[in-house]
Design a protein around this motif. Structure first.
Motif, PDB file in Angstrom:
ATOM      1  N   ASN A  37      50.791 163.444 -15.035  1.00  0.00           N
ATOM      2  CA  ASN A  37      49.392 163.007 -15.073  1.00  0.00           C
ATOM      3  C   ASN A  37      49.037 162.299 -16.377  1.00  0.00           C
ATOM      4  OD1 ASN A  37      49.451 165.309 -16.621  1.00  0.00           O
ATOM      5  ND2 ASN A  37      48.449 166.574 -15.048  1.00  0.00           N
ATOM      6  N   LEU A  38      50.058 162.028 -17.199  1.00  0.00           N
ATOM      7  CA  LEU A  38      49.847 161.200 -18.397  1.00  0.00           C
ATOM      8  C   LEU A  38      51.163 160.521 -18.745  1.00  0.00           C
ATOM      9  CD1 LEU A  38      48.070 160.388 -20.887  1.00  0.00           C
ATOM     10  CD2 LEU A  38      49.025 162.360 -22.052  1.00  0.00           C
ATOM     11  N   VAL A  39      51.087 159.184 -19.006  1.00  0.00           N
ATOM     12  CA  VAL A  39      52.288 158.464 -19.406  1.00  0.00           C
ATOM     13  C   VAL A  39      52.084 157.924 -20.824  1.00  0.00           C
ATOM     14  CG1 VAL A  39      53.801 156.497 -18.953  1.00  0.00           C
ATOM     15  CG2 VAL A  39      52.851 157.795 -17.057  1.00  0.00           C
ATOM     16  N   ILE A  40      53.097 158.131 -21.677  1.00  0.00           N
ATOM     17  CA  ILE A  40      53.041 157.553 -23.019  1.00  0.00           C
ATOM     18  C   ILE A  40      54.128 156.482 -23.101  1.00  0.00           C
ATOM     19  CG2 ILE A  40      53.347 157.985 -25.482  1.00  0.00           C
ATOM     20  CD1 ILE A  40      52.402 160.868 -24.940  1.00  0.00           C
ATOM     21  N   VAL A  41      53.736 155.229 -23.342  1.00  0.00           N
ATOM     22  CA  VAL A  41      54.710 154.153 -23.482  1.00  0.00           C
ATOM     23  C   VAL A  41      54.935 153.950 -24.971  1.00  0.00           C
ATOM     24  CG1 VAL A  41      55.244 151.746 -23.014  1.00  0.00           C
ATOM     25  CG2 VAL A  41      53.925 153.082 -21.362  1.00  0.00           C
ATOM     26  N   ALA A  42      56.170 154.219 -25.422  1.00  0.00           N
ATOM     27  CA  ALA A  42      56.392 154.292 -26.861  1.00  0.00           C
ATOM     28  C   ALA A  42      57.204 153.128 -27.377  1.00  0.00           C
ATOM     29  CB  ALA A  42      57.086 155.610 -27.211  1.00  0.00           C
ATOM     30  N   MET A  43      56.669 152.483 -28.415  1.00  0.00           N
ATOM     31  CA  MET A  43      57.363 151.503 -29.239  1.00  0.00           C
ATOM     32  C   MET A  43      57.941 150.318 -28.458  1.00  0.00           C
ATOM     33  SD  MET A  43      56.408 153.019 -31.749  1.00  0.00           S
ATOM     34  CE  MET A  43      56.981 152.168 -33.198  1.00  0.00           C
ATOM     35  N   ALA A  44      57.162 149.840 -27.487  1.00  0.00           N
ATOM     36  CA  ALA A  44      57.573 148.612 -26.822  1.00  0.00           C
ATOM     37  C   ALA A  44      57.261 147.438 -27.738  1.00  0.00           C
ATOM     38  CB  ALA A  44      56.833 148.463 -25.507  1.00  0.00           C
ATOM     39  N   ARG A  45      58.079 146.392 -27.685  1.00  0.00           N
ATOM     40  CA  ARG A  45      57.864 145.291 -28.621  1.00  0.00           C
ATOM     41  C   ARG A  45      56.673 144.431 -28.225  1.00  0.00           C
ATOM     42  NH1 ARG A  45      63.152 141.713 -27.659  1.00  0.00           N
ATOM     43  NH2 ARG A  45      64.028 143.760 -27.381  1.00  0.00           N
ATOM     44  N   ASP A  46      56.316 144.440 -26.917  1.00  0.00           N
ATOM     45  CA  ASP A  46      55.080 143.777 -26.514  1.00  0.00           C
ATOM     46  C   ASP A  46      54.344 144.678 -25.517  1.00  0.00           C
ATOM     47  OD1 ASP A  46      56.287 143.462 -24.048  1.00  0.00           O
ATOM     48  OD2 ASP A  46      57.145 141.524 -24.649  1.00  0.00           O
ATOM     49  N   ALA A  74      53.762 144.113 -22.264  1.00  0.00           N
ATOM     50  CA  ALA A  74      54.047 143.893 -20.843  1.00  0.00           C
ATOM     51  C   ALA A  74      54.417 145.192 -20.146  1.00  0.00           C
ATOM     52  CB  ALA A  74      55.168 142.873 -20.702  1.00  0.00           C
ATOM     53  N   LEU A  75      55.233 146.001 -20.827  1.00  0.00           N
ATOM     54  CA  LEU A  75      55.695 147.237 -20.205  1.00  0.00           C
ATOM     55  C   LEU A  75      54.515 148.175 -19.895  1.00  0.00           C
ATOM     56  CD1 LEU A  75      58.409 148.565 -19.414  1.00  0.00           C
ATOM     57  CD2 LEU A  75      58.313 149.795 -21.582  1.00  0.00           C
ATOM     58  N   THR A  76      53.584 148.281 -20.857  1.00  0.00           N
ATOM     59  CA  THR A  76      52.408 149.138 -20.656  1.00  0.00           C
ATOM     60  C   THR A  76      51.561 148.619 -19.497  1.00  0.00           C
ATOM     61  OG1 THR A  76      52.409 149.402 -23.040  1.00  0.00           O
ATOM     62  CG2 THR A  76      50.492 150.236 -21.869  1.00  0.00           C
ATOM     63  N   ILE A 119      46.908 155.926 -13.441  1.00  0.00           N
ATOM     64  CA  ILE A 119      47.303 157.095 -14.226  1.00  0.00           C
ATOM     65  C   ILE A 119      46.921 156.866 -15.692  1.00  0.00           C
ATOM     66  CG2 ILE A 119      49.649 156.134 -14.562  1.00  0.00           C
ATOM     67  CD1 ILE A 119      50.624 159.059 -14.564  1.00  0.00           C
ATOM     68  N   PRO A 120      46.386 157.886 -16.377  1.00  0.00           N
ATOM     69  CA  PRO A 120      46.054 157.708 -17.799  1.00  0.00           C
ATOM     70  C   PRO A 120      47.314 157.371 -18.591  1.00  0.00           C
ATOM     71  CG  PRO A 120      45.158 159.771 -16.951  1.00  0.00           C
ATOM     72  CD  PRO A 120      46.035 159.212 -15.880  1.00  0.00           C
ATOM     73  N   THR A 121      47.190 156.349 -19.438  1.00  0.00           N
ATOM     74  CA  THR A 121      48.347 155.869 -20.184  1.00  0.00           C
ATOM     75  C   THR A 121      47.999 155.734 -21.658  1.00  0.00           C
ATOM     76  OG1 THR A 121      49.017 154.615 -18.246  1.00  0.00           O
ATOM     77  CG2 THR A 121      50.036 154.000 -20.341  1.00  0.00           C
ATOM     78  N   ILE A 122      48.925 156.140 -22.509  1.00  0.00           N
ATOM     79  CA  ILE A 122      48.747 155.909 -23.946  1.00  0.00           C
ATOM     80  C   ILE A 122      49.913 155.038 -24.402  1.00  0.00           C
ATOM     81  CG2 ILE A 122      48.599 156.947 -26.232  1.00  0.00           C
ATOM     82  CD1 ILE A 122      47.829 159.583 -24.850  1.00  0.00           C
TER      83      ILE A 122
END
Lengths: 223, 619
Positions: free
Chosen positions: B104-113, B115-117, B128-131
């Motif tokens: 129920n929570l996704v953390i997208v970490a250290m992507a260079r841009d 787009a992935l988020t 879905i809540p995303t950080i």
């Protein structure tokens, strides 16, 4: 009631300024010191408390204030602070009964320039009074001059003051007109008007007047 | 035997507890507030900075967890597999793996841009809540400024790092900046160029168009006045990702040029240091956002952008580069400093020191106690023989200064009058009436000065303390009666409480009464500004356990300012406008001469209480 600037200019100020104002709650000392000062040729006003002095009609603008440091009610230091805040030009000399001058002097850092024990020798006391009177005179003179200039310049319009600031910098009418974006003839008109209002014919005298006004904080400095 | 038995008992109890909880919750179904958090790292598992970040992130998030929360970590490894096909495989993998157990929570970490988020969470899990957390320089796109997307953007601290370089090595005149070519890399370089303006004495050189393999050879050609700053390299000249930590690991070990960078992952590689992103701080912010996402759900979720950093330096690199360690700013974190014996065995050393100090203190206390007892005995003897003298001298000392002040007033007046008279006498026809008036005034002031001295002498009378047996109840009652007319005039209610069965004390009646009058009048003065009906003064005598009698005077006035409580017994200390500040000082002298103590304290409700504690007569 403060006298109006007009009355002030007429010359009564000079006599008023010579007065020594003595404030002390010890009536016996108050009487003695007033008596001695009068005998020595000073004009003296005596008050038994700071409050009494503040309520009195007497001028609080010039002269010398000889005041006891410790009094019930408003103390000497508090009185000085109040007068300073009200823009008074009185020069203050403090008197105290106790001998520990050193600590008292430290305590009133930035306060009066003179500070004496009540048992100080006569010469020392008179010296302090004379210095204070002199200081009070210059301060009062400054105050008077400032008022005078304020009154004089008060009749000028904003535009005339603008034109004046260019004139004292030696600009020609044409240049002034260009800078202010107005007609040369209009500049000439302003110039005539302000010379008439200030009763000062020459540009040199105008410059002196302007500089004096600036040094007293009546006009901003030349840009 | 016994121990063993106990142990097995414990095991049974634990087993019972476990099975009980097992039956109570047969299947773990997350409650409404339980979290299932998926952390997706866009890079591989081995990037040093990201390893630190992952640790910090898990530590911070775990601090907030309940038992039912769960955390999962995935690494997309996009530096090695960056094509669209890989993305699809990764996406399908996540969909399949988390089917039926969606986070129920996704953390997208250290992507260079970004787009992935933008793509991954909605495509795999829908709404879905995303950080997102990133160090990218790129502007956060508006598409991410929407409901349920939170962000922590921690950009590199260019100014901090350049300042650190100047602070540590002010003699270096040249900073060579190694940078990349991605959009984010270029923006970091732009920021460095902007900051370079503030360092006019330093020459900046930018190396962006050469592959990393060629750098060591180029660095060999640099003079001894240069340092190397590794900026971000998401893409090098050939479009390959290099990263700051990897570049540092490649260059630093063999380098003669001091190297600085922004990535904490590079620490330990041999670089000097830099103002670095603090993973713990970044994780803190993410954890805060996670709480927001769960509990608050703001309409427009926040994106935090900052360049906060901490200066970190490598002690070994400082020594190797002969950099004066005193130049290290006090706020900087120093790593790899050899530990001293103290640092290593701090607890042991402290414990030993503590024992020694405790022993010494015990010995000192015993010695002091003995000395004190002796001194007390001597003092008692002295008090008995010289009490009166001591009192007189100390009171005299305290009064001397007040005397000077009081007496200078009439003396000053006499002097001024004399001067006035002298001036009058110089004139040809002196005003005799005025001179007579002056002489009269001088006589009056002389008398006044005499009175001041008399008044003081009254207090200082050459008279020994005349000790006799005194019934304190009776003495206090008498004093209260003495002050009643005064109290009535000031509309003060006065109450007196006596103690029962009191033994007499040895005291000087007159002096003690002076103290009591002083305390009562002080109490009355303190209530000057009280409303009518609220003025209440209570005087009480009571026996205390320690062979002493207490007399306390309690008023209902404004009390004593807390910061002045300790000073009320000092001579010349007064809170009254017209007070001389002598009353309590004299009171203390008298009470102490009786072997007693005097105390002042504020009452819990209002007013203050002054208490004299007097010892009972011995024998």
């Amino acid at each position: 009631m403060h006298p109006t600037p007009g009355e002030k200019l007429s010359g009564s100020a000079a006599n008023e300024a010579a007065a020594v104002i003595v404030v002390d709650d010890d009536t016996s000392f108050l009487k003695a010191v007033s008596r001695m000062l009068r005998a020595a040729g000073y004009k003296v006003h005596a008050y038994e408390s700071a409050e009494e002095f503040l309520e009195a009609e007497a001028t609080k603008e010039s002269g010398c204030l000889l005041v006891d440091l410790k009094m019930p009610g408003l103390s000497g230091l508090e009185l000085q602070e109040k007068l300073t805040n009200e823009g008074s030009a009185l020069a203050v000399v403090f008197l105290t009964g106790e001998g520990d001058i050193g600590s008292s002097v430290r305590a009133m850092k930035g306060g009066a320039e003179d500070f004496l024990v009540k048992t100080a020798p006569q010469a020392e006391l008179l010296d302090a009074v004379n210095r204070a009177l002199e200081r009070g005179r210059t301060q009062a003179e400054k105050l008077r001059k400032k008022r005078e200039l304020k009154e004089l310049l008060g009749v000028l319009t904003e535009r005339e003051i603008q034109v004046l600031s260019y004139v004292v910098r030696g600009r020609l009418n044409k240049q002034i007109g260009e800078e202010l974006g107005i007609n040369e003839r209009t500049v000439k008109l302003h110039r005539t008007n302000l010379t008439r209002k200030l009763r000062v014919p020459s540009a040199a005298e105008l410059t002196t007047l302007y500089n004096e006004a600036h040094s007293l904080g009546v006009l901003p400095p030349l840009p | 035997m016994l121990l063993k038995f106990r142990h097995s008992c414990l095991c049974i109890v634990v087993a019972c507890l476990c099975s009980a909880s097992g039956t109570a919750a047969p299947q773990r179904s997350p409650g409404s507030d339980a979290r299932r958090v998926l952390i997706v790292f866009s890079e591989g598992k081995d990037l040093p900075g990201n390893i630190l970040l992952e640790q910090a992130l898990k530590a911070k998030l775990q601090l907030q967890t309940t038992n039912t929360d769960e955390f999962y970590t995935e690494h997309m490894d996009s530096s090695h597999f960056s094509d669209e096909a890989h993305y699809r495989i990764f996406k399908d993998y996540l969909s399949a793996k988390y089917k039926g157990a969606e986070p129920n929570l996704v953390i997208v970490a250290m992507a260079r841009d970004y787009a992935l988020t933008e793509k991954l969470p909605p495509e795999v899990f829908g709404a879905i809540p995303t950080i997102f957390m990133t160090s990218s320089e790129l502007e956060v796109p508006n598409s991410l400024r929407r409901r349920d997307v939170y962000g922590v953007v921690q950009r590199v601290d260019v100014e901090g790092t350049l300042s650190l370089i100047r602070q540590l090595q002010p003699d270096r005149r040249k900073i060579v900046v190694l940078g990349g070519q991605s959009a984010s890399d270029v923006m970091t370089l732009e920021r460095i160029k902007g900051a370079a303006n503030y360092f006019p004495n330093v020459q900046f050189e930018y190396w962006t168009n050469r592959p990393i393999e060629e750098i060591p050879a180029q660095m060999a050609g640099l003079g001894s006045d240069a340092v190397l700053l590794i900026s971000s390299i998401f893409e090098d000249v050939n479009g390959r990702p290099v990263y700051m930590s990897r570049a540092a690991q490649f260059l630093a070990p063999e380098s003669k040029v001091p190297i600085y960078t922004f990535s904490i992952g590079a620490m330990g590689s041999g670089i000097v240091g830099g103002a670095m992103i603090n993973p713990a701080r970044m994780a803190d912010e993410v954890a805060r956002m996670a709480l927001l996402a769960r509990d608050v759900k703001p309409r427009r979720p926040p994106v935090l952008i900052s360049t906060n950093s901490v200066a970190i330096v490598d002690w070994r690199a400082l020594e190797r580069g002969k950099i004066d360690t005193r130049r290290v700013p006090s706020s900087a974190e120093v790593r790899f400093r050899p530990v001293s014996i103290w640092e290593e065995h701090r607890v042991l050393i402290s414990a030993i020191a503590l024992v020694i100090v405790a022993q010494a203190l015990t010995i000192a206390a015993l010695v002091a106690q003995r000395a004190q007892r002796r001194r007390a005995e001597t003092e008692l003897l002295q008090q008995r023989t010289e009490m009166a003298h001591v009192t007189r001298v100390s009171t005299m000392g305290q009064l001397a200064s007040a005397l000077a002040h009081e007496i200078n007033q009439p003396l000053g007046a006499i002097l001024r009058n004399t001067e006035a008279a002298e001036i009058f006498l110089k004139s040809d026809a002196p005003d005799l009436a005025e001179l007579r008036a002056i002489l009269l005034d001088i006589r009056k002031d002389d008398q006044r000065a005499g009175e001041v001295i008399d008044r003081m002498r009254g207090l200082l009378k050459r008279r020994n303390l005349e000790l006799s047996a005194v019934d304190l109840n009776e003495l206090v009652a008498e004093t209260v009666d003495l002050t009643r007319p005064d109290a009535k005039a000031r509309q003060i209610r006065m109450e007196f409480t006596r103690a029962t069965g009191l033994a007499p004390i040895r005291a000087d009646r007159v002096h003690l009464q002076q103290v009591l009058i002083n305390l009562i009048l002080n109490g009355m003065d303190a209530m000057k500004d009280c409303a009518n009906g609220e003025r209440f003064l209570s005087v009480a005598v009571r026996a205390t356990e320690a062979d002493a009698i207490e007399v306390s005077v309690t008023d209902a006035g404004s009390g004593i300012p807390e910061d002045k409580l300790g000073r009320v017994f000092e001579p010349f200390f007064t809170t009254k406008p017209a007070g001389m500040g002598m009353g309590l000082a004299i009171s203390r002298t008298i009470v102490e001469a009786h072997g007693g103590k005097i105390r002042a304290r504020n009452n819990p409700t209002k007013g203050a209480t002054l208490t004299c504690i007097l010892p009972l007569a011995r024998n």
